[in-house]
Design a protein around this motif. Structure first.
Motif, short mmCIF file in Angstrom:
data_model
loop_
_atom_site.label_atom_id
_atom_site.label_comp_id
_atom_site.label_asym_id
_atom_site.label_seq_id
_atom_site.Cartn_x
_atom_site.Cartn_y
_atom_site.Cartn_z
N LEU A 37 0.85 -1.18 0.00
CA LEU A 37 0.00 0.00 0.00
C LEU A 37 0.89 1.23 0.00
O LEU A 37 1.90 1.26 0.72
N GLU A 38 0.54 2.20 -0.81
CA GLU A 38 1.30 3.45 -0.86
C GLU A 38 0.41 4.58 -0.36
O GLU A 38 -0.72 4.75 -0.83
N ALA A 39 0.91 5.34 0.60
CA ALA A 39 0.12 6.40 1.23
C ALA A 39 -0.22 7.51 0.23
O ALA A 39 0.41 7.64 -0.82
N PRO A 40 -1.23 8.36 0.56
CA PRO A 40 -1.45 9.56 -0.24
C PRO A 40 -0.18 10.41 -0.27
O PRO A 40 0.59 10.37 0.69
N PRO A 41 0.07 11.20 -1.31
CA PRO A 41 -0.85 11.48 -2.42
C PRO A 41 -0.94 10.39 -3.48
O PRO A 41 -1.88 10.42 -4.27
N LEU A 42 0.01 9.45 -3.51
CA LEU A 42 -0.13 8.39 -4.51
C LEU A 42 -1.38 7.57 -4.23
O LEU A 42 -2.16 7.29 -5.13
N ALA B 88 3.10 0.70 3.12
CA ALA B 88 2.74 -0.32 4.10
C ALA B 88 2.84 -1.67 3.42
O ALA B 88 2.57 -1.80 2.23
N ILE B 89 3.24 -2.65 4.20
CA ILE B 89 3.52 -3.97 3.64
C ILE B 89 2.90 -5.04 4.53
O ILE B 89 2.45 -4.76 5.64
N PRO B 90 2.90 -6.29 4.06
CA PRO B 90 2.34 -7.36 4.88
C PRO B 90 3.20 -7.64 6.12
O PRO B 90 4.42 -7.75 6.03
N GLY B 91 2.54 -7.73 7.26
CA GLY B 91 3.18 -8.17 8.49
C GLY B 91 2.81 -9.62 8.77
O GLY B 91 2.85 -10.46 7.86
#
Lengths: 151, 151
Positions: A37-42, B88-91
């Protein structure tokens, strides 16, 4: 299934600036390394897949990755699930990013060639100049690869 | 590669309550349908993979899904990437959830059997009672399947 040979099969006409990396054929059929997961703004949901050489290396703990490793990161905008609002799901695709390991071809960038594609076309040289600098600064201890295998 | 036959190969000793669904062998090698994100308190990164029947159905737009479709959702806690904090990545892995289509076996739940596993073991009957009710309420227009294929 697909190593360096697949990279020579060009899925579009364009190779990345600096590196000459093309979109590998059939990557959407490759196995999952991990989502991210990539945080905002992306604000993106992503998934990294790898060819057989990559998956074997991950599962065997082989670092540095062997020549022939190809990693592809698919990215989509993060959108709320219409069916279940606490979940977020992939929306429009954004970029597809490729890393190819060939120690002889790219000795100055840790053995890696990089390609970033939007709509199947490589982005410009300026963007490709940033690839290795960031990977070198942040992921040198894992052969310049950010993504770890999700069990 | 793996349809209903794979489901008969039990990856652990336990089948799910109510449905009798087991973890299919080899699902970690299956192709990606889509990643997803679950908001807090679950706060998970997820990825749904499918067997060949599932992937063919998704790509062909086949709804309802044919008998032999198997979908597996892998889930992990969402943790910040140590190498790149905006990501964020898998834990730790949390649950593995399985849906198997067999119209004759599960006629009362839209042809689907459900299994939810933690640490390779099925969770209790009370949790399995909630599966179809939620899928029926929210995903009936897509053959009770939430996940859409990410291109």
């Amino acid at each position: 299934m697909a190593g360096l040979a697949a990279v020579a099969v060009r899925a579009d006409d364009g190779a990345s600036p600096i590196f000459g990396v093309t979109l590998p054929a059939g990557y959407r059929d490759w196995r999952l390394v991990a989502p991210a997961l990539e945080a905002p703004p992306l604000d993106e949901i992503r998934a990294v897949v790898g060819n057989d050489t990559a998956i074997d290396a991950y599962r065997g703990g082989t670092v540095p990755f062997p020549d022939g490793t190809v990693l592809v990161k698919l990215a989509w905008k993060r959108v709320p699930s219409p069916a279940f609002p606490p979940a977020a799901i992939p929306g429009a695709p954004t970029t597809v990013q490729v890393m190819v390991k060939d120690s002889a071809r790219w000795p100055e960038t840790g053995g890696w060639g990089f390609g970033r594609f939007v709509g199947g076309r490589p982005v410009d040289e300026a963007q490709h100049e940033t690839c290795f600098a960031c990977h070198e600064a942040r992921a040198k201890d894992h052969d310049f690869v950010f993504t770890r295998y999700a069990p």
